[in-house]
Design a protein around this motif. Structure first.
Motif: not given
Length: 198
Positions: A2, A58, A69, A73-74, A77, A97, A112, A114
């Motif tokens: 990330a 996203s 967050l 993010a999870s 991902l 993100l 972010r 990733i």
């Protein structure tokens, strides 16, 4: 991996930045497939990868907590991981993100990126090369320049052939009995007693 993005970066900036890195590193343009029962790695030419298609976008509320967050993010991902497909040449993807500003939180929160890469193309050492390349590419782009990253000194092909050649040298073959003994020996305990699995 990330990475924190500069505030205000847009999709075009992200695509240009990661595109420069993908074009610099052959393995990020690779494809693993079978030919006549043998595994083969092919590399697409520089500029052949549709970078924009590799960016999953996203959004999140700029006032989201760190825990919120992480949850967003999870999920993003996991969805991106499901889209990796080395057989078709999709060995890396990018999850962008983007924070959406609100009246209570102006547009000052960083987004972010990733970087999702198959282990075929990235290992722990590779990140120490890739992350500075992302930073350098964005730095050049934000300064109004076309990103130009230093060409690798050794191609993956040359490295793989060198490893294969080294494995056949008298020095390495002389180590074979030692390494067979190492893998045949039980691993030592990390503590004075076995770990309690509970």
């Amino acid at each position: 991996m990330a990475l924190e993005l500069p505030v205000g970066i847009d999709r075009a900036g992200i695509a240009a930045t990661v595109g420069a890195v993908v074009d610099r590193h052959d393995m990020l343009r690779s494809r693993l497939h079978r030919v006549d029962g043998r595994w083969v790695v092919d590399t697409a030419p520089v500029g052949a990868v549709d970078i924009d298609a590799l960016i999953d976008h996203s959004t999140f509320d700029a006032s989201a907590t760190d825990a919120e967050l992480v949850e967003i993010a999870s999920a993003a991902l996991d969805a991106s991981l499901d889209r990796l497909d080395p057989a078709t040449g999709v060995v890396v993807r990018f999850v962008w993100l983007e924070p959406i500003a609100s009246a209570s939180v102006p547009g000052t929160r960083a987004g972010r990126l990733i970087v999702v890469a198959h282990h075929l193309v990235v290992d722990g050492v590779s990140w120490r090369i890739l992350v500075p390349d992302f930073v350098a590419a964005w730095g050049q782009l934000s300064a109004g320049q076309t990103p130009e990253l230093v060409a690798p000194a050794t191609s993956m092909r040359a490295w793989a052939h060198a490893l294969s050649d080294e494995a056949r040298t008298p020095e390495r073959t002389a180590e074979l009995d030692f390494w067979r003994e190492v893998v045949a020996t039980p691993d030592p305990l990390l503590t004075e007693r076995p770990m309690d699995p509970a």
